[in-house]
Design an enzyme around this catalytic site. Structure first.
Site, PDB file in Angstrom:
ATOM      1  N   GLU A  61     -22.311  59.021 -86.354  1.00  0.00           N
ATOM      2  CA  GLU A  61     -22.283  59.732 -87.634  1.00  0.00           C
ATOM      3  C   GLU A  61     -23.648  59.727 -88.321  1.00  0.00           C
ATOM      4  O   GLU A  61     -24.090  60.748 -88.853  1.00  0.00           O
ATOM      5  CB  GLU A  61     -21.214  59.147 -88.570  1.00  0.00           C
ATOM      6  CG  GLU A  61     -19.782  59.504 -88.181  1.00  0.00           C
ATOM      7  CD  GLU A  61     -19.226  58.629 -87.067  1.00  0.00           C
ATOM      8  OE1 GLU A  61     -19.913  57.663 -86.669  1.00  0.00           O
ATOM      9  OE2 GLU A  61     -18.103  58.909 -86.586  1.00  0.00           O
ATOM     10  N   HIS A 130      -8.666  54.723 -92.497  1.00  0.00           N
ATOM     11  CA  HIS A 130      -8.455  56.132 -92.147  1.00  0.00           C
ATOM     12  C   HIS A 130      -7.698  56.900 -93.230  1.00  0.00           C
ATOM     13  O   HIS A 130      -7.047  57.895 -92.951  1.00  0.00           O
ATOM     14  CB  HIS A 130      -7.652  56.251 -90.843  1.00  0.00           C
ATOM     15  CG  HIS A 130      -8.419  55.930 -89.608  1.00  0.00           C
ATOM     16  ND1 HIS A 130      -8.946  54.690 -89.372  1.00  0.00           N
ATOM     17  CD2 HIS A 130      -8.759  56.696 -88.534  1.00  0.00           C
ATOM     18  CE1 HIS A 130      -9.560  54.687 -88.191  1.00  0.00           C
ATOM     19  NE2 HIS A 130      -9.459  55.897 -87.669  1.00  0.00           N
TER      20      HIS A 130
END
Ligand SMILES: Cc1ncc(C[n+]2csc(CCOP(=O)(O)OP(=O)(O)O)c2C)c(N)n1
Lengths: 328, 345
Positions: A61, A130
């Site tokens: 990322e 998440h």
């Protein structure tokens, strides 16, 4: 004109397809966004329609966000997908210290047209890493815009505008919104200017302000409250930064009451900013307790029972709206 | 096409490509010396200014490392991209940035390249395709990689050069960037200036090996280790490597062994290294080496003339920069956001 209904997922797909079709300089990067079609199925077949410009990245990322910054500084418009908003922490340096700064700190020599698309939100039992809604983390980043649409039309319109903005834009999607649909497929999809709130429901008694999935929840609450004789005005702020305080102010001056609904933390949340803004601008107009509905200070548990207990729901929104009717 | 292991032995990175390719191509040592000297005297002036409280913030001088910047830039074209580090004055000067405007930027003046907003660690010069010095250790690595991706997508034969320190090679961005660049065959030249210390931390205390180049092998990236105190060696190796990259065989890594003669930043008592080690490296002063070469062709008098003219240019540039305007408050609030394009639907 397409038949059938337009989902939030399809609207985002259409916006991506449209900007890539129209402009060879638009590139889309992210993990598993080619043949696999994206973790939430948004990118679908885009890689076949725009070969070479839909780029599946390694699980890096920070690395690919930085590469997107380099790309956008050298003439491309880049959209990246961060698979779950929680993972944006790994890209934070590139967003905060680089993307958002370059235009200002380099004295206007360079632009960074970069859209960071990412699904946020819980209610699905994914647990602490998440499920988060982290848009409030980014509210104090000068140079960064933040958009969090709640409808398919807004998702389309705001995404097109975000791509054509010359600044980095954090584009927050919500996992529970992907499947919502517009009643009918719109005749024409239009770009929606960033920074403009939308009155989702006109009302006279209480102003409820929210963004993203919170707007859907608030709408349900408003419908139930109507039966109980409370007329809610629901404002979907759509763009969190720049924030359309004028729209909120106008509504609060009319109703005298304010409730902010968000999925992220109440403490240091978007609601904190909206409430302070309203207190600064129109305290004398207030006619009841000003309240915030959000998440308490606790990681989001995986147990869906516990998660439901922690995240906002229509019951808590209704309760807050009723409390806001008086000073008690 | 990926670079082939038989062309560059990627698993034993040691070696020197000087003379292997493009043999006989001469360099203008006098020009390179003038640039290196400009860097040295610029940095000494900055040091002097800090000591007298004329500059805010901090600074990272590259005294001792000049040959790396000069040698690498020698191999580049004006349209190549450069991404630099916190220790970036040498890169800027070797790229051809104006001394006055660098001083203006360090002084926070309106005339600076970035209107005084960036300062030493955030200094870009877009007309020179210089994408910026960088205040975040390892922050520039993915950006340079993205510039490489940009070149590749546009089908151009430019290269992106990424300077970084050996300390930065312990950041995740280093590994992520090299991996992306090799997976996608990007035209990036990674240039590690290995001066052995990241602030106080000796590389060998935080790495099993002395050489950053070994790490390139893990990504299948050809690399070369060069004597960073020898401008000709740096330039020859850089030329060879840049040439390879321009041909489209993917990224390379150049590790220049070098040494910063000064402390890490403005206040550093250098307790982590010995004075003996410092003097050993100072014996390899890249400018002294260039002077020795030059003196085979020019006289002491001519060399002295070069020194004096560079010195007075630095002084004049500083004087001019100092006379510049401070930003006003209004200006400081402007430009947080770029203008947006006309809305399309
Ligand atoms: C992310 C980050 N961590 C720490 C620092 C503080 N810092 C500035 S320079 C530096 C050392 C960098 O070493 P290296 O990359 O080898 O470059 P050198 O200073 O030797 O040129 C450190 C730790 C920083 N600027 N950014």
């Amino acid at each position: 004109m397409q038949k059938g209904k337009l989902s939030y997922r399809k609207a985002i797909y259409n916006a991506l397809d449209h900007v890539m079709e129209r402009d060879e300089k638009v590139v889309f990067m992210g993990e598993d966004i080619t043949e696999y079609g994206g973790a939430f199925g948004v990118s679908s077949d885009l890689c076949r329609k725009h070969p070479g410009r839909v780029i599946a990245t390694p699980i890096s990322e920070g690395g690919f966000t930085g590469a997107a910054v380099g790309l956008s500084m050298t003439g491309y418009r880049v959209i990246i997908e961060i698979m779950f908003m929680d993972f944006i922490t790994l890209a934070a340096d590139q967003i905060i210290n680089h993307a958002a700064n370059v235009h200002y700190m380099y004295g206007g020599q360079v632009k960074c047209p970069l859209v960071i698309r990412t699904p946020a939100g819980g209610y699905r039992g994914y647990g602490p890493s998440h499920s988060k809604s982290m848009e409030n983390f980014f509210m104090s980043v000068p140079g960064l815009k933040i958009v969090a649409p709640s409808t398919a039309l807004d998702a389309y319109g705001c995404l097109v505008s975000a791509v054509y903005d010359n600044n980095p834009v954090l584009f927050v999607e919500h996992k529970l919104l992907y499947n919502i649909e517009e009643d009918a497929y719109p005749k024409r999809l239009e770009a929606i200017p960033l920074g403009k709130a939308r009155v989702a429901r006109a009302g006279a008694d209480v102003t409820v302000v929210s963004h993203s999935y919170g707007v859907q929840l608030s709408m349900e609450a408003a419908k139930e409250l109507e039966k109980e004789g409370v007329d809610v005005e629901l404002i979907d702020i759509r763009t969190l930064k720049p924030l359309d305080m004028a729209a909120i102010e106008a509504s609060v001056k009319k109703t005298g009451r304010l409730v902010y609904v968000e999925e992220g933390d109440t403490f240091g949340g978007i609601g904190s900013e909206v409430v302070s803004g309203i207190v600064e601008r129109c305290l004398p107009y207030l006619d009841g307790r000003v309240l915030r509905v959000g998440k308490p200070e606790v990681p989001i548990p995986a147990s869906m029972v516990a998660e439901r207990f922690i995240l906002p729901d229509t019951g808590r929104i209704k309760e807050a709206v009723k409390k806001s009717l008086s000073w008690k | 096409m990926k670079a082939q292991a038989d062309e560059f032995d990627i698993f034993s990175t040691m070696g020197d490509l000087a003379g292997k390719v493009e043999e006989g191509q001469g360099f203008d040592i006098l020009e390179m010396y003038k640039t290196a000297l400009t860097i040295r005297l610029f940095e000494e002036k900055v040091d002097w200014l800090f000591a007298r409280g004329k500059l805010g913030g901090t600074t990272h001088l590259c005294i001792g490392q000049e040959a790396v910047a000069v040698g690498v830039m020698e191999a580049l074209r004006p349209d190549d991209y450069i991404v630099s580090t916190h220790r970036g004055h040498g890169h800027l000067i070797a790229r051809g940035a104006e001394i006055t405007k660098i001083f203006s930027e360090l002084l926070g003046k309106r005339e600076g390249y970035c209107k005084g907003r960036g300062g030493t660690q955030h200094l870009s010069v877009m007309p020179l395709n210089f994408l910026g010095t960088n205040g975040i250790t390892g922050g520039g690595l993915p950006i340079a990689t993205g510039a490489g991706l940009s070149i590749k997508l546009s089908g151009e034969d430019r290269v992106a050069v990424c300077f970084f320190g050996e300390g930065a090679s312990n950041q995740g961005t280093f590994h992520e960037s090299l991996n992306m660049a090799s997976a996608w065959d990007l035209p990036v030249v990674y240039v590690c200036e290995n001066n052995m210390y990241a602030m106080s931390t000796r590389f060998t205390k935080v790495s099993r090996f002395d050489d950053v180049a070994l790490r390139a092998a893990a990504f299948g990236i050809p690399s070369v280790i060069v004597d960073g105190m020898d401008v000709v060696k740096v330039a020859e190796n850089a030329r060879t490597m840049v040439h390879k990259v321009r041909e489209g065989t993917g990224p390379v890594l150049i590790e220049a062994k070098t040494y910063r003669f000064c402390g890490h930043s403005k206040s550093d008592a250098r307790v982590y290294r010995s004075r003996e080690q410092e003097s050993e490296w100072k014996d390899k002063d890249p400018l002294v080496k260039m002077e020795a070469t030059l003196l085979e062709k020019i006289s002491h008098g001519e060399l002295e003339h070069v020194r004096r003219s560079v010195k007075s240019m630095i002084e004049d540039s500083y004087t001019e920069a100092e006379r510049g305007a401070d930003p006003d408050i209004k200006d400081a609030m402007e430009g947080v956001y770029a203008e947006r394009e006309a809305l399309i639907s």
